[in-house]
Design a protein around this motif. Structure first.
Motif, PDB file in Angstrom:
ATOM      1  N   ILE A 157      57.285  57.318  42.603  1.00 34.50           N
ATOM      2  CA  ILE A 157      56.194  58.199  42.187  1.00 34.50           C
ATOM      3  C   ILE A 157      56.732  59.625  42.017  1.00 34.50           C
ATOM      4  O   ILE A 157      57.631  60.042  42.743  1.00 34.50           O
ATOM      5  N   ASP A 158      56.160  60.362  41.057  1.00 33.97           N
ATOM      6  CA  ASP A 158      56.589  61.744  40.864  1.00 33.97           C
ATOM      7  C   ASP A 158      55.423  62.567  40.337  1.00 33.97           C
ATOM      8  O   ASP A 158      55.090  62.524  39.154  1.00 33.97           O
ATOM      9  N   TRP A 159      54.792  63.327  41.207  1.00 32.00           N
ATOM     10  CA  TRP A 159      53.609  64.106  40.841  1.00 32.00           C
ATOM     11  C   TRP A 159      53.950  65.405  40.117  1.00 32.00           C
ATOM     12  O   TRP A 159      53.056  66.163  39.739  1.00 32.00           O
ATOM     13  N   HIS A 160      55.235  65.678  39.938  1.00 26.84           N
ATOM     14  CA  HIS A 160      55.645  66.903  39.256  1.00 26.84           C
ATOM     15  C   HIS A 160      56.132  66.631  37.833  1.00 26.84           C
ATOM     16  O   HIS A 160      56.012  67.505  36.963  1.00 26.84           O
ATOM     17  N   HIS A 161      56.671  65.460  37.589  1.00 25.11           N
ATOM     18  CA  HIS A 161      57.266  65.161  36.293  1.00 25.11           C
ATOM     19  C   HIS A 161      56.189  65.122  35.201  1.00 25.11           C
ATOM     20  O   HIS A 161      55.165  64.448  35.348  1.00 25.11           O
ATOM     21  N   PRO A 162      56.415  65.811  34.090  1.00 24.88           N
ATOM     22  CA  PRO A 162      55.390  65.904  33.040  1.00 24.88           C
ATOM     23  C   PRO A 162      55.088  64.590  32.317  1.00 24.88           C
ATOM     24  O   PRO A 162      54.036  64.477  31.672  1.00 24.88           O
ATOM     25  N   ASP A 163      55.980  63.607  32.422  1.00 27.50           N
ATOM     26  CA  ASP A 163      55.745  62.327  31.743  1.00 27.50           C
ATOM     27  C   ASP A 163      55.211  61.243  32.671  1.00 27.50           C
ATOM     28  O   ASP A 163      54.888  60.142  32.215  1.00 27.50           O
ATOM     29  N   PHE A 164      55.103  61.541  33.951  1.00 27.61           N
ATOM     30  CA  PHE A 164      54.548  60.568  34.890  1.00 27.61           C
ATOM     31  C   PHE A 164      53.028  60.558  34.711  1.00 27.61           C
ATOM     32  O   PHE A 164      52.366  61.577  34.924  1.00 27.61           O
ATOM     33  N   THR A 165      52.485  59.420  34.336  1.00 27.19           N
ATOM     34  CA  THR A 165      51.061  59.371  34.003  1.00 27.19           C
ATOM     35  C   THR A 165      50.175  59.528  35.235  1.00 27.19           C
ATOM     36  O   THR A 165      50.469  59.012  36.310  1.00 27.19           O
ATOM     37  N   ILE A 166      49.087  60.240  35.039  1.00 25.90           N
ATOM     38  CA  ILE A 166      48.109  60.454  36.105  1.00 25.90           C
ATOM     39  C   ILE A 166      47.411  59.128  36.401  1.00 25.90           C
ATOM     40  O   ILE A 166      46.970  58.429  35.488  1.00 25.90           O
ATOM     41  N   ASP A 167      47.326  58.769  37.678  1.00 21.47           N
ATOM     42  CA  ASP A 167      46.730  57.494  38.082  1.00 21.47           C
ATOM     43  C   ASP A 167      45.869  57.710  39.316  1.00 21.47           C
ATOM     44  O   ASP A 167      45.573  58.845  39.681  1.00 21.47           O
ATOM     45  N   ARG A 168      45.506  56.626  39.958  1.00 30.03           N
ATOM     46  CA  ARG A 168      44.526  56.733  41.048  1.00 30.03           C
ATOM     47  C   ARG A 168      45.062  57.373  42.317  1.00 30.03           C
ATOM     48  O   ARG A 168      44.276  57.721  43.211  1.00 30.03           O
ATOM     49  N   VAL A 169      46.381  57.546  42.459  1.00 30.95           N
ATOM     50  CA  VAL A 169      46.917  58.239  43.635  1.00 30.95           C
ATOM     51  C   VAL A 169      47.537  59.590  43.263  1.00 30.95           C
ATOM     52  O   VAL A 169      48.197  60.215  44.084  1.00 30.95           O
ATOM     53  N   HIS A 170      47.327  60.040  42.063  1.00 36.19           N
ATOM     54  CA  HIS A 170      47.864  61.323  41.593  1.00 36.19           C
ATOM     55  C   HIS A 170      46.962  62.467  42.064  1.00 36.19           C
ATOM     56  O   HIS A 170      45.748  62.299  42.190  1.00 36.19           O
ATOM     57  N   LYS A 185      47.284  61.946  27.627  1.00 31.13           N
ATOM     58  CA  LYS A 185      47.727  62.172  26.265  1.00 31.13           C
ATOM     59  C   LYS A 185      48.961  63.068  26.276  1.00 31.13           C
ATOM     60  O   LYS A 185      48.958  64.168  26.838  1.00 31.13           O
ATOM     61  N   GLY A 186      50.041  62.586  25.687  1.00 29.09           N
ATOM     62  CA  GLY A 186      51.286  63.341  25.670  1.00 29.09           C
ATOM     63  C   GLY A 186      52.258  62.955  26.775  1.00 29.09           C
ATOM     64  O   GLY A 186      53.441  63.312  26.729  1.00 29.09           O
ATOM     65  N   ARG A 187      51.779  62.257  27.802  1.00 26.30           N
ATOM     66  CA  ARG A 187      52.668  61.761  28.868  1.00 26.30           C
ATOM     67  C   ARG A 187      53.262  60.423  28.450  1.00 26.30           C
ATOM     68  O   ARG A 187      52.587  59.614  27.805  1.00 26.30           O
ATOM     69  N   ASP A 188      54.502  60.177  28.838  1.00 31.27           N
ATOM     70  CA  ASP A 188      55.222  58.993  28.353  1.00 31.27           C
ATOM     71  C   ASP A 188      56.006  58.350  29.497  1.00 31.27           C
ATOM     72  O   ASP A 188      57.044  58.865  29.913  1.00 31.27           O
ATOM     73  N   MET A 189      55.524  57.218  29.990  1.00 26.46           N
ATOM     74  CA  MET A 189      56.198  56.547  31.105  1.00 26.46           C
ATOM     75  C   MET A 189      57.581  56.024  30.723  1.00 26.46           C
ATOM     76  O   MET A 189      58.441  55.852  31.588  1.00 26.46           O
ATOM     77  N   GLU A 190      57.807  55.782  29.449  1.00 31.38           N
ATOM     78  CA  GLU A 190      59.144  55.355  29.031  1.00 31.38           C
ATOM     79  C   GLU A 190      60.154  56.470  29.292  1.00 31.38           C
ATOM     80  O   GLU A 190      61.265  56.226  29.781  1.00 31.38           O
ATOM     81  N   LYS A 191      59.754  57.697  29.000  1.00 35.42           N
ATOM     82  CA  LYS A 191      60.640  58.838  29.288  1.00 35.42           C
ATOM     83  C   LYS A 191      60.808  59.000  30.800  1.00 35.42           C
ATOM     84  O   LYS A 191      61.907  59.329  31.273  1.00 35.42           O
ATOM     85  N   TYR A 192      59.720  58.787  31.546  1.00 35.99           N
ATOM     86  CA  TYR A 192      59.851  58.908  33.002  1.00 35.99           C
ATOM     87  C   TYR A 192      60.768  57.831  33.563  1.00 35.99           C
ATOM     88  O   TYR A 192      61.573  58.100  34.464  1.00 35.99           O
TER      89      TYR A 192
END
Length: 448
Positions: A157-170, A185-192
């Motif tokens: 998990i990474d709450w700082h990374h701009p591509d880590f998608t917001i989820d239920r524990v964010h 929108k604009g976040r990309d888990m592939e990049k993360y």
């Protein structure tokens, strides 16, 4: 009759599929090779967990960013003021060793995303703070110098990374699930994932031999993350290729594979019996804190006393498991005085009673545990250890051990204890009226 036959065939097919699923594997390691790889860990039983990061500055829980829903901009003050000027990992290592611990695992990156190591893939790291150095490299060198095995915790998990998608524990989670699409929108888990793989590769290649990897954690389901989000299959394959002897925990959400993790990780509770999977006993380690939090929590008051901590250790070993006991250093790099006191207390007990922990496991089947005791057993030396949680008055009876014990002694000082066999098949052991000056006295029995 035809319907019955079809039902039986269907049942057999289902059972075959279940067996095949149970035997699904990622690696070609034999059970014997697995046991050899884990042998040091199964012997050592007791390790130190260290949770350290920016959350040590607010000092009110390592999940503070989540609990208080703090934004990146509001959390930035902790990065700007992180200055561990008293950090001396050699002192940490000496305290771990003196406590009887044989290995240690440290958070290289926790959920907040801050890295204690010098990763080339981010500036959100210790080298960009007042510390100005790779804190993990110094830690590895210090703990190895004391003869301790070293392990890395890495947050999936990474709450700082701009591509880590917001989820239920964010920290920026929402109550209306329909809002997640807009927020991400604009976040990309592939990049993360690329970032995640790059950082794990750094940890597995830049610090020599790494004995343990703790990945944390998966939370499948609606607005959660599972093995697909981490590409866990390829991640664990990469890790095992780079560090063939490494031991990996079970939080990659690879439960469909028999070898998707080397050990189970019951957190903050005591198991009632040796854990099993598909009817087979598994390797396990409970991770526990001195108090309720993993990170430094200045005002926390629910600290366990030395006896509670020792019982955690003994009871874990008595059920075939390990104990990973956590310390949360302060933002200046010191162990809390309360943690130091507990470590010293455990160390005093382990110095004279460690033989009942190292190399030990559950007592052989058929040996009954007397009330107010815990039993551990060393299968190599054939020695049974009776831990007296509530000290008896002059005598303790061990059912079913008549004729099976050659010699009995207190472990802490090696002093003989007289034995008598009873008419009921028990072995009676005389103990002095006054309790020995150890937190939990241990009787060592040499079996026939």
């Amino acid at each position: 009759m035809k319907k019955l036959t079809f039902a039986v065939i269907t049942l057999l097919c289902c059972l075959q599929v279940q067996v095949q699923a149970q035997q699904k594997k990622l690696f070609n390691e034999t059970p014997e090779q697995t046991e050899k790889r884990l042998s040091w860990w199964l012997h050592d039983r007791f390790g130190m967990f260290i949770h350290w990061g920016l959350y040590s500055l607010p000092a009110r829980h390592e999940w503070i960013k989540n609990y208080e829903r703090i934004t990146d901009s509001a959390y930035q003050k902790y990065f700007d003021n992180f200055d561990p000027d008293l950090y001396n990992p050699r002192e940490w290592a000496r305290m771990a060793k003196a406590a009887g611990m044989k290995y240690a695992v440290i958070t290289t990156k926790h959920h907040e995303g801050f890295c204690l190591f010098d990763s080339k893939y981010t500036d959100y790291k210790a080298t960009k703070t007042a510390a100005k150095k790779d804190l993990i490299r110094e830690w590895v060198d210090a703990f190895r110098a004391e003869g301790l095995k070293v392990g890395f915790y890495y947050s999936l998990i990474d709450w700082h990374h701009p591509d880590f998608t917001i989820d239920r524990v964010h920290p920026q989670r929402v109550n209306d699930p329909k809002e997640y699409e807009r927020l991400n929108k604009g976040r990309d888990m592939e990049k993360y994932r690329t970032y995640l793989f790059n950082q794990v590769r750094e940890l597995m290649t830049n610090y020599g031999k790494v004995d343990i990897l703790w990945t944390d954690f998966s939370y499948p389901g609606a607005n959660g993350k599972d093995h697909n989000d981490w590409n866990s299959v390829e991640l664990i394959k990469m890790v095992r290729k780079l560090q063939p002897g490494i031991i990996i925990n079970d939080r990659l959400d690879l439960g469909e594979y028999d070898d998707g993790g080397d050990f189970a990780t019951p957190e903050q509770y005591k198991v009632s019996e040796w854990p099993t999977r598909n009817g087979k006993r598994i390797h396990w380690e409970t991770c526990q804190t001195f108090s309720g939090s993993w990170g430094y929590y200045r005002d926390e008051t629910s600290w366990k006393d030395n006896k509670q901590l020792l019982v955690l250790l003994i009871e874990s070993v008595s059920k075939g498991g390990n104990l990973l006991l956590n310390v949360g250093p302060t933002s200046r790099g010191l162990f809390d005085a309360r943690a130091q006191e507990r470590l010293q207390g455990m160390g005093a007990w382990m110095k004279v009673n460690g033989r009942s922990i190292y190399g030990c496991t559950e007592a052989p089947a058929g040996i009954q545990r007397p009330d107010n005791t815990l039993l551990t057993y060393n299968p190599d030396t054939k020695r049974l250890y009776v831990h007296l949680l509530d000290y008896p008055l002059q005598r303790i009876e061990l059912p079913g051990l008549k004729g099976k014990v050659k010699y009995a002694q207190f472990l802490h000082d090696g002093s003989e204890l007289k034995m008598k066999e009873t008419d009921k098949g028990a072995l009676a052991i005389d103990v002095p009226v006054r309790k020995p000056d150890v937190e939990i006295p241990v009787i060592e029995l040499m079996l026939e």
